[in-house]
Design a protein around this motif. Structure first.
Motif, PDB file in Angstrom:
ATOM      1  N   ILE A   2       0.841  -1.196   0.000  1.00 39.82           N
ATOM      2  CA  ILE A   2       0.000   0.000   0.000  1.00 39.82           C
ATOM      3  C   ILE A   2       0.877   1.246   0.000  1.00 39.82           C
ATOM      4  N   ASP A   3       0.685   2.079  -0.996  1.00 43.22           N
ATOM      5  CA  ASP A   3       1.281   3.414  -1.001  1.00 43.22           C
ATOM      6  C   ASP A   3       0.158   4.344  -0.577  1.00 43.22           C
ATOM      7  N   PRO A   4       0.195   4.869   0.642  1.00 43.16           N
ATOM      8  CA  PRO A   4      -0.962   5.605   1.173  1.00 43.16           C
ATOM      9  C   PRO A   4      -1.156   6.977   0.540  1.00 43.16           C
ATOM     10  N   ASP A   5      -2.376   7.481   0.680  1.00 48.09           N
ATOM     11  CA  ASP A   5      -2.641   8.870   0.327  1.00 48.09           C
ATOM     12  C   ASP A   5      -1.857   9.745   1.288  1.00 48.09           C
ATOM     13  N   GLU A   6      -1.514  10.944   0.852  1.00 49.07           N
ATOM     14  CA  GLU A   6      -0.744  11.845   1.704  1.00 49.07           C
ATOM     15  C   GLU A   6      -1.260  13.265   1.548  1.00 49.07           C
ATOM     16  N   ILE A   7      -1.453  13.916   2.675  1.00 48.51           N
ATOM     17  CA  ILE A   7      -1.776  15.347   2.692  1.00 48.51           C
ATOM     18  C   ILE A   7      -0.827  15.991   3.689  1.00 48.51           C
ATOM     19  N   GLN A   8      -0.109  17.010   3.240  1.00 48.66           N
ATOM     20  CA  GLN A   8       0.781  17.750   4.136  1.00 48.66           C
ATOM     21  C   GLN A   8       0.099  19.056   4.513  1.00 48.66           C
ATOM     22  N   GLY A  27      -2.240   7.903  -3.119  1.00 47.43           N
ATOM     23  CA  GLY A  27      -1.356   6.747  -3.231  1.00 47.43           C
ATOM     24  C   GLY A  27      -1.929   5.682  -4.152  1.00 47.43           C
ATOM     25  N   ARG A  28      -1.101   4.690  -4.477  1.00 41.92           N
ATOM     26  CA  ARG A  28      -1.530   3.652  -5.424  1.00 41.92           C
ATOM     27  C   ARG A  28      -2.440   2.614  -4.785  1.00 41.92           C
ATOM     28  N   LYS A  29      -2.307   2.364  -3.515  1.00 43.75           N
ATOM     29  CA  LYS A  29      -3.189   1.440  -2.788  1.00 43.75           C
ATOM     30  C   LYS A  29      -3.433   0.144  -3.570  1.00 43.75           C
ATOM     31  N   GLN A  30      -2.372  -0.617  -3.813  1.00 44.53           N
ATOM     32  CA  GLN A  30      -2.471  -1.828  -4.618  1.00 44.53           C
ATOM     33  C   GLN A  30      -3.336  -2.914  -3.975  1.00 44.53           C
ATOM     34  N   THR A  31      -3.305  -3.015  -2.659  1.00 39.80           N
ATOM     35  CA  THR A  31      -4.097  -4.032  -1.970  1.00 39.80           C
ATOM     36  C   THR A  31      -4.948  -3.384  -0.892  1.00 39.80           C
ATOM     37  N   GLN A  32      -5.939  -4.137  -0.431  1.00 38.77           N
ATOM     38  CA  GLN A  32      -6.794  -3.672   0.663  1.00 38.77           C
ATOM     39  C   GLN A  32      -7.066  -4.842   1.597  1.00 38.77           C
ATOM     40  N   ILE A  33      -7.235  -4.528   2.854  1.00 43.60           N
ATOM     41  CA  ILE A  33      -7.562  -5.545   3.850  1.00 43.60           C
ATOM     42  C   ILE A  33      -9.031  -5.375   4.199  1.00 43.60           C
ATOM     43  N   LEU A  47      -6.997  -8.308  -0.468  1.00 40.89           N
ATOM     44  CA  LEU A  47      -7.470  -8.382  -1.853  1.00 40.89           C
ATOM     45  C   LEU A  47      -6.775  -7.318  -2.683  1.00 40.89           C
ATOM     46  N   LEU A  48      -6.741  -7.538  -3.995  1.00 42.43           N
ATOM     47  CA  LEU A  48      -6.288  -6.476  -4.895  1.00 42.43           C
ATOM     48  C   LEU A  48      -7.336  -5.372  -4.875  1.00 42.43           C
ATOM     49  N   THR A  49      -6.886  -4.141  -4.871  1.00 41.97           N
ATOM     50  CA  THR A  49      -7.808  -3.001  -4.831  1.00 41.97           C
ATOM     51  C   THR A  49      -8.321  -2.706  -6.237  1.00 41.97           C
ATOM     52  N   PRO A  50      -9.643  -2.635  -6.432  1.00 37.63           N
ATOM     53  CA  PRO A  50     -10.176  -2.243  -7.743  1.00 37.63           C
ATOM     54  C   PRO A  50      -9.661  -0.845  -8.124  1.00 37.63           C
ATOM     55  N   ASP A  51      -9.416  -0.637  -9.412  1.00 42.03           N
ATOM     56  CA  ASP A  51      -8.847   0.630  -9.876  1.00 42.03           C
ATOM     57  C   ASP A  51      -9.654   1.843  -9.413  1.00 42.03           C
ATOM     58  N   ALA A  52     -10.981   1.744  -9.444  1.00 41.24           N
ATOM     59  CA  ALA A  52     -11.817   2.882  -9.043  1.00 41.24           C
ATOM     60  C   ALA A  52     -11.595   3.233  -7.572  1.00 41.24           C
ATOM     61  N   ASP A  53     -11.442   2.222  -6.716  1.00 42.26           N
ATOM     62  CA  ASP A  53     -11.193   2.464  -5.290  1.00 42.26           C
ATOM     63  C   ASP A  53      -9.792   3.022  -5.058  1.00 42.26           C
ATOM     64  N   ALA A  54      -8.818   2.515  -5.814  1.00 45.54           N
ATOM     65  CA  ALA A  54      -7.438   2.978  -5.651  1.00 45.54           C
ATOM     66  C   ALA A  54      -7.300   4.444  -6.040  1.00 45.54           C
ATOM     67  N   ALA A  55      -8.085   4.900  -7.002  1.00 43.84           N
ATOM     68  CA  ALA A  55      -7.997   6.282  -7.476  1.00 43.84           C
ATOM     69  C   ALA A  55      -8.738   7.264  -6.573  1.00 43.84           C
ATOM     70  N   ARG A  56      -9.594   6.755  -5.703  1.00 44.82           N
ATOM     71  CA  ARG A  56     -10.407   7.608  -4.825  1.00 44.82           C
ATOM     72  C   ARG A  56      -9.624   7.942  -3.557  1.00 44.82           C
ATOM     73  N   PRO A  57      -9.627   9.200  -3.128  1.00 49.19           N
ATOM     74  CA  PRO A  57      -8.949   9.550  -1.867  1.00 49.19           C
ATOM     75  C   PRO A  57      -9.573   8.807  -0.687  1.00 49.19           C
ATOM     76  N   CYS A  58      -8.758   8.437   0.287  1.00 50.83           N
ATOM     77  CA  CYS A  58      -9.232   7.721   1.474  1.00 50.83           C
ATOM     78  C   CYS A  58      -9.810   8.671   2.516  1.00 50.83           C
ATOM     79  N   PHE A  59      -9.436   9.933   2.442  1.00 48.25           N
ATOM     80  CA  PHE A  59      -9.956  10.898   3.397  1.00 48.25           C
ATOM     81  C   PHE A  59     -10.015  12.261   2.729  1.00 48.25           C
ATOM     82  N   THR A  60     -10.905  13.099   3.237  1.00 48.28           N
ATOM     83  CA  THR A  60     -11.137  14.418   2.648  1.00 48.28           C
ATOM     84  C   THR A  60     -10.174  15.452   3.224  1.00 48.28           C
TER      85      THR A  60
END
Length: 135
Positions: A2-8, A27-33, A47-60
């Motif tokens: 998992i390459d996480p999303d990042e906000i500085q 981030g790329r988020k290649q897998t998900q638990i 599991l492998l992360t679906p492309d649509a989920d990987a492209a979506r930010p995890c937090f606002t």
């Protein structure tokens, strides 16, 4: 992996500026638990992360500003308690069902604070973009 999303967030502007965020990256988020629901002994599976989920930010951005505000309050608390500036390593989590945010651990930071305190990192602008506003 998992390459996480990042906000500085620019700490001195938290609570002072409408948008203290200085960098955003998804981030790329290649897998998900995920929780298993198949009755097996394992509670989670990877599991492998679906492309649509990987492209979506995890937090606002708003959630990032909330977490940053909490982190400043925690750092201020421990700095006052210790009588000196105490950078903190703070872990947080977001509930995957409710979306609630939680601070799950806070401890004094030991890596960056052990680096050379008199070392100044300088950056230099090497190219200029298009001017979008003047005033």
């Amino acid at each position: 992996k998992i390459d996480p999303d990042e906000i500085q967030v620019f700490k001195p502007m938290i609570g002072k500026a409408e948008d203290p965020i200085i960098k955003r990256s998804i981030g790329r988020k290649q897998t998900q638990i995920v929780y298993t629901r198949d009755g097996s002994d394992k509670r989670t599976k990877t599991l492998l992360t679906p492309d649509a989920d990987a492209a979506r930010p995890c937090f606002t951005d708003e959630e990032a500003k909330t977490i940053a505000s909490w982190c400043v309050k925690i750092e201020d608390h421990y700095s006052k308690r210790h009588g000196h500036k105490t950078p903190m390593d703070i872990e947080w989590a977001k509930d995957g069902i409710s979306g609630d945010l939680f601070i799950v651990q806070a401890r004094p930071e030991t890596v960056r604070s052990a680096q050379q305190p008199n070392l100044l990192k300088q950056t230099q602008v090497t190219a200029h973009g298009e001017t979008v506003i003047e005033g």
